[in-house]
Scaffold this motif. Structure first.
Motif, PDB file in Angstrom:
ATOM      1  N   VAL A 193      -3.915  27.886  -0.044  1.00  0.00           N
ATOM      2  CA  VAL A 193      -2.693  27.497  -0.757  1.00  0.00           C
ATOM      3  C   VAL A 193      -1.472  28.030  -0.030  1.00  0.00           C
ATOM      4  N   HIS A 194      -1.530  29.289   0.383  1.00  0.00           N
ATOM      5  CA  HIS A 194      -0.385  29.908   1.053  1.00  0.00           C
ATOM      6  C   HIS A 194      -0.009  29.174   2.331  1.00  0.00           C
ATOM      7  N   HIS A 195      -0.977  28.609   3.019  1.00  0.00           N
ATOM      8  CA  HIS A 195      -0.720  27.906   4.276  1.00  0.00           C
ATOM      9  C   HIS A 195      -0.405  26.426   4.063  1.00  0.00           C
ATOM     10  N   GLY A 196      -0.316  25.996   2.816  1.00  0.00           N
ATOM     11  CA  GLY A 196      -0.047  24.592   2.541  1.00  0.00           C
ATOM     12  C   GLY A 196       1.427  24.236   2.653  1.00  0.00           C
ATOM     13  N   SER A 197       1.691  23.029   3.139  1.00  0.00           N
ATOM     14  CA  SER A 197       3.065  22.516   3.179  1.00  0.00           C
ATOM     15  C   SER A 197       3.342  21.603   1.994  1.00  0.00           C
ATOM     16  N   ASN A 198       2.337  21.404   1.133  1.00  0.00           N
ATOM     17  CA  ASN A 198       2.550  20.638  -0.095  1.00  0.00           C
ATOM     18  C   ASN A 198       3.630  21.322  -0.931  1.00  0.00           C
ATOM     19  N   PRO A 199       4.543  20.577  -1.525  1.00  0.00           N
ATOM     20  CA  PRO A 199       5.591  21.191  -2.355  1.00  0.00           C
ATOM     21  C   PRO A 199       5.043  22.145  -3.413  1.00  0.00           C
ATOM     22  N   LEU A 200       3.909  21.777  -4.026  1.00  0.00           N
ATOM     23  CA  LEU A 200       3.317  22.615  -5.068  1.00  0.00           C
ATOM     24  C   LEU A 200       2.892  23.977  -4.521  1.00  0.00           C
ATOM     25  N   SER A 286      12.374  25.574  -0.945  1.00  0.00           N
ATOM     26  CA  SER A 286      11.038  25.253  -1.439  1.00  0.00           C
ATOM     27  C   SER A 286      11.058  24.934  -2.935  1.00  0.00           C
ATOM     28  N   ASP A 287      11.893  25.638  -3.699  1.00  0.00           N
ATOM     29  CA  ASP A 287      12.002  25.355  -5.138  1.00  0.00           C
ATOM     30  C   ASP A 287      12.535  23.948  -5.387  1.00  0.00           C
ATOM     31  N   ASP A 288      13.470  23.495  -4.539  1.00  0.00           N
ATOM     32  CA  ASP A 288      14.005  22.131  -4.661  1.00  0.00           C
ATOM     33  C   ASP A 288      12.916  21.104  -4.380  1.00  0.00           C
ATOM     34  N   LEU A 289      12.135  21.337  -3.336  1.00  0.00           N
ATOM     35  CA  LEU A 289      11.059  20.416  -2.977  1.00  0.00           C
ATOM     36  C   LEU A 289       9.990  20.381  -4.066  1.00  0.00           C
ATOM     37  N   ARG A 290       9.701  21.547  -4.641  1.00  0.00           N
ATOM     38  CA  ARG A 290       8.702  21.615  -5.708  1.00  0.00           C
ATOM     39  C   ARG A 290       9.174  20.869  -6.948  1.00  0.00           C
ATOM     40  N   LYS A 291      10.452  21.028  -7.306  1.00  0.00           N
ATOM     41  CA  LYS A 291      11.001  20.337  -8.474  1.00  0.00           C
ATOM     42  C   LYS A 291      11.022  18.829  -8.245  1.00  0.00           C
ATOM     43  N   GLU A 292      11.390  18.432  -7.042  1.00  0.00           N
ATOM     44  CA  GLU A 292      11.419  17.012  -6.696  1.00  0.00           C
ATOM     45  C   GLU A 292      10.028  16.409  -6.812  1.00  0.00           C
ATOM     46  N   TRP A 293       9.023  17.147  -6.319  1.00  0.00           N
ATOM     47  CA  TRP A 293       7.635  16.681  -6.381  1.00  0.00           C
ATOM     48  C   TRP A 293       7.155  16.623  -7.831  1.00  0.00           C
ATOM     49  N   THR A 294       7.484  17.642  -8.616  1.00  0.00           N
ATOM     50  CA  THR A 294       7.070  17.693 -10.020  1.00  0.00           C
ATOM     51  C   THR A 294       7.695  16.555 -10.821  1.00  0.00           C
TER      52      THR A 294
END
Length: 311
Positions: A193-200, A286-294
């Motif tokens: 998970v730590h090495h993931g580039s997925n927004p989540l 990263s928080d912006d990308l995560r919110k966008e993905w969510t």
């Protein structure tokens, strides 16, 4: 008290690293997992060798700093005994968590740590892909340990133990471990998970040995079966050149900070703010990308539910 002479266990572990990588390659081929790519693995090993070589110089600086604080400013004198090793195990792991988290949230530290995330593959050779610059300044997160009274040699030994532990978790050959182990310790699943580039998965699971810090400080994210980890960076650097890998983010960071017309405040913020920050507001953290993905996922789920109801 006589100074202890602790061995450099990282050097002794190098043959084990090689045997483990060969074993992992065999196991993953048998499992049908294509986890190694020759040029990528060679780059990772080259980064690791460079880190070991430069470590002779950075460790001298670290020891000098640790001994200076220990000899002149320590608050207590903690004896070298079984219970002090228990204490330093937790203290070192907590220091590592905040170092690692800061390395994702402050670009000055990310400039050296990005090296470890630059591979788009995940295997034991990725564990060797280490910084050439971070060792000269990341030790500041451990300065409170000699201040408390832990002997510098003891601190360096525990830091090496932590680094060795983190080697084996860089693999896809191990899925999930028993629940009790996953609940307490950092594992291959947590570190994938730590090495993931997925927004989540961005900026999650900063643990060294114990995953409890991420759960305590709100940065834990389990690996989900329906969200396969995509390894690498949000914007991959696409190079196998070790020198480029080692210094490209330093070049880009200084270019962002010191080129163009900007206020002094904004120039300094390029060194302090997280990766992705832009002074003109166009950057994404990263928080912006995560919110966008969510939000996108929520909209897709709403659309599917609406279509089912209409049908």
């Amino acid at each position: 008290m006589q100074d202890p002479n602790f061995p450099n266990i990282i050097l002794f572990a190098i043959p084990v690293f090689i045997i483990a990588m060969l074993l992992e390659l065999y196991v993953t081929v048998k499992q049908g997992i294509k986890t190694y790519e020759t040029k990528d693995a060679v780059s990772s090993i080259a980064m690791g060798l460079g880190n070991v070589f430069l470590g002779f110089f950075s460790k001298a600086l670290v020891l000098l700093a640790f001994f200076y604080i220990y000899e002149h400013f320590r608050l207590f004198t903690i004896p070298i005994t079984w219970w002090s090793f228990v204490l330093i195990f937790f203290a070192d792991d907590l220091a590592y968590y905040w170092f690692h988290r800061t390395s994702h949230e402050c670009r000055l530290f990310w400039a050296s740590h990005v090296v470890h995330h630059s591979s788009q593959h995940y295997n034991l050779s990725t564990a060797l892909r280490q910084t050439w610059s971070g060792g000269f300044y990341s030790f500041i997160f451990w300065l409170w340990l000699p201040l408390l009274g832990f002997h510098p040699g003891m601190i360096l030994l525990q830091m090496s133990i932590s680094l060795l532990y983190q080697f084996w978790i860089h693999t896809e050959a191990i899925d999930k471990l028993p629940k009790w182990f996953e609940a307490v310790f950092n594992t291959p699943s947590h570190h994938r998970v730590h090495h993931g580039s997925n927004p989540l998965y961005l900026d999650r699971n900063h643990a060294g040995i114990l995953i409890i810090w991420d759960k305590l400080f709100g940065t834990f994210q389990p690996e989900l079966k329906d969200e396969k980890v995509v390894y690498g960076l949000v914007k991959n650097i696409d190079t196998y050149n070790p020198i480029t890998i080692a210094f490209i983010e330093w070049v880009q960071m200084f270019k962002d900070a010191f080129s163009g017309r900007k206020s002094l405040k904004h120039r300094l913020l390029y060194l302090i703010k997280p990766p992705g920050w832009r002074h003109d507001g166009t950057g994404q953290l990263s928080d912006d990308l995560r919110k966008e993905w969510t939000d996108l996922l929520r909209n897709e789920q709403f659309s599917v539910k609406k279509n089912k109801n209409e049908a």
